[in-house]
Scaffold this motif. Structure first.
Motif, PDB file in Angstrom:
ATOM      1  N   PRO A 109       0.828  -1.217   0.000  1.00 31.65           N
ATOM      2  CA  PRO A 109       0.000   0.000   0.000  1.00 31.65           C
ATOM      3  C   PRO A 109       0.860   1.264   0.000  1.00 31.65           C
ATOM      4  CG  PRO A 109       0.103  -0.891   2.212  1.00 31.65           C
ATOM      5  CD  PRO A 109       0.879  -1.850   1.336  1.00 31.65           C
ATOM      6  N   ASP A 110       1.669   1.425  -1.037  1.00 35.47           N
ATOM      7  CA  ASP A 110       2.580   2.568  -1.095  1.00 35.47           C
ATOM      8  C   ASP A 110       1.956   3.710  -1.889  1.00 35.47           C
ATOM      9  OD1 ASP A 110       2.721   1.672  -3.707  1.00 35.47           O
ATOM     10  OD2 ASP A 110       4.691   0.738  -3.471  1.00 35.47           O
ATOM     11  N   ARG A 111       2.772   4.714  -2.222  1.00 34.49           N
ATOM     12  CA  ARG A 111       2.252   5.900  -2.898  1.00 34.49           C
ATOM     13  C   ARG A 111       1.710   5.586  -4.291  1.00 34.49           C
ATOM     14  NH1 ARG A 111       7.855   6.988  -2.927  1.00 34.49           N
ATOM     15  NH2 ARG A 111       7.570   8.554  -1.303  1.00 34.49           N
ATOM     16  N   ASP A 112       2.134   4.466  -4.869  1.00 35.43           N
ATOM     17  CA  ASP A 112       1.646   4.099  -6.197  1.00 35.43           C
ATOM     18  C   ASP A 112       0.367   3.268  -6.147  1.00 35.43           C
ATOM     19  OD1 ASP A 112       3.829   5.344  -7.448  1.00 35.43           O
ATOM     20  OD2 ASP A 112       5.091   3.569  -7.131  1.00 35.43           O
ATOM     21  N   GLY A 132       5.817   5.712   1.861  1.00 35.92           N
ATOM     22  CA  GLY A 132       5.574   7.000   1.221  1.00 35.92           C
ATOM     23  C   GLY A 132       4.149   7.482   1.327  1.00 35.92           C
ATOM     24  N   VAL A 133       3.414   7.018   2.348  1.00 32.10           N
ATOM     25  CA  VAL A 133       2.026   7.445   2.534  1.00 32.10           C
ATOM     26  C   VAL A 133       1.821   7.848   3.986  1.00 32.10           C
ATOM     27  CG1 VAL A 133       1.133   5.978   0.691  1.00 32.10           C
ATOM     28  CG2 VAL A 133       1.278   5.081   3.005  1.00 32.10           C
ATOM     29  N   GLU A 181       7.908   4.925  10.909  1.00 39.36           N
ATOM     30  CA  GLU A 181       8.912   4.676   9.879  1.00 39.36           C
ATOM     31  C   GLU A 181       8.375   3.719   8.818  1.00 39.36           C
ATOM     32  OE1 GLU A 181      12.415   3.271  11.753  1.00 39.36           O
ATOM     33  OE2 GLU A 181      12.702   5.068  12.986  1.00 39.36           O
ATOM     34  N   PHE A 182       7.526   2.778   9.248  1.00 37.13           N
ATOM     35  CA  PHE A 182       6.927   1.834   8.304  1.00 37.13           C
ATOM     36  C   PHE A 182       6.111   2.580   7.257  1.00 37.13           C
ATOM     37  CE2 PHE A 182       3.208  -0.689   7.098  1.00 37.13           C
ATOM     38  CZ  PHE A 182       3.795  -1.845   6.615  1.00 37.13           C
ATOM     39  N   TRP A 183       5.232   3.480   7.719  1.00 32.43           N
ATOM     40  CA  TRP A 183       4.407   4.230   6.780  1.00 32.43           C
ATOM     41  C   TRP A 183       5.255   5.193   5.947  1.00 32.43           C
ATOM     42  CZ3 TRP A 183      -0.134   2.487   5.642  1.00 32.43           C
ATOM     43  CH2 TRP A 183      -0.878   1.781   6.592  1.00 32.43           C
TER      44      TRP A 183
END
Length: 277
Positions: free
Chosen positions: A32-35, A160-161, A154-156
């Motif tokens: 579930p990243d910025r992309d 990058g979200v 740090e995980f989030w």
């Protein structure tokens, strides 16, 4: 195996008995990243941790019958590795503003309540290698049991979200280590051996690697210079020896094996098992 676990969880969420918001949502296992920008309501399950459950570790081997009937042998295998697979579950909406938050919270809560009803995963949901061969233990399932650790921010950030509501989902599966299995034939006959403390004999049987008798094997008690030949059942006997430590040498075909034995009143029977050729 992990792809089969993903498919199993998808089957649970797609079950016709699941709540309507869960059934209607897309199921994703992507990071579930910025992309990650789903175009519809989505339940995302991100596998982020795989660790052994040491509390369930077993040390002894598994023993199974190698076929039906009394003639079947036995198969010894290493105990399975019990592994906790932990997913981070989040809900995503393609709507905007207040409607987005409302849909995500509703979907996340509904998914939590649906998954929480399964203490173990029903066999009907199991996919691929989780179904065949059957798991030696039921797949346990726990939700919302892991608190976020101090590095959650740090995980989030690494994804990058911004941080978002989520709960943990842990499934405990059994993995069979890849190794050779040891197979042993079933016991077909039992030959009692009577020994005497007043008239002792050094006795035993010569057996091959499959525990079958080796008739005609030449047996030598090296220190005493005594020789004998194994009979049709692989049995050999040497009488008139003093109690002490001896070296038994067996010659049979291409085998020439030696073994040290402690011969005494309480230890008169010593079998010789030959290794594979």
């Amino acid at each position: 195996m992990f792809a089969d676990l993903d498919a199993t969880l998808r089957a649970i969420l797609d079950d016709p008995a699941a709540p309507a918001p869960v059934r209607a949502a897309e199921v994703s296992f992507d990071p579930p990243d910025r992309d990650f920008t789903p175009g519809q309501a989505t339940v995302n399950l991100f596998l982020h941790e795989v660790v052994e459950n040491r509390g369930l570790r077993e040390t002894g081997p598994f023993v199974e019958r190698d076929g039906p009937g009394e003639a079947a042998g036995y198969r010894f295998t290493a105990p399975p590795l019990r592994v906790d697979c932990t997913y981070l579950v989040t809900a995503w909406s393609a709507r905007t503003r207040e409607e987005k938050t409302e849909e995500e919270h509703t979907l996340l809560g509904t998914a939590l309540l649906w998954l929480a009803r399964f203490v173990v995963v029903d066999d009907r949901f199991l996919q691929g290698t989780l179904a065949d061969p059957p798991q030696p233990y039921p797949l346990s399932l726990t939700v919302a049991q892991t608190r976020e650790h101090p590095g959650a921010g740090e995980f989030w950030s690494a994804l990058g979200v911004a941080p978002r509501p989520a709960f943990s989902l842990t499934v405990t599966v059994s993995l069979q280590p890849v190794e050779d299995e040891a197979e042993f034939p079933a016991v077909q006959e039992i030959h009692p051996v009577m020994v005497s403390r007043t008239d002792p004999v050094l006795t035993g049987r010569v057996l091959d690697a499959a525990l079958a008798p080796v008739p005609g094997a030449q047996v030598t008690v090296v220190e005493a210079g005594r020789d004998t030949t194994a009979d049709a059942t692989g049995r050999f006997t040497v009488a008139g020896l003093a109690f002490r430590r001896y070296t038994l040498r067996v010659v049979a075909g291409t085998h020439d094996e030696s073994r040290t034995v402690d011969y005494g009143a309480a230890s008169q029977v010593h079998d010789m098992v030959l290794p594979d050729s």
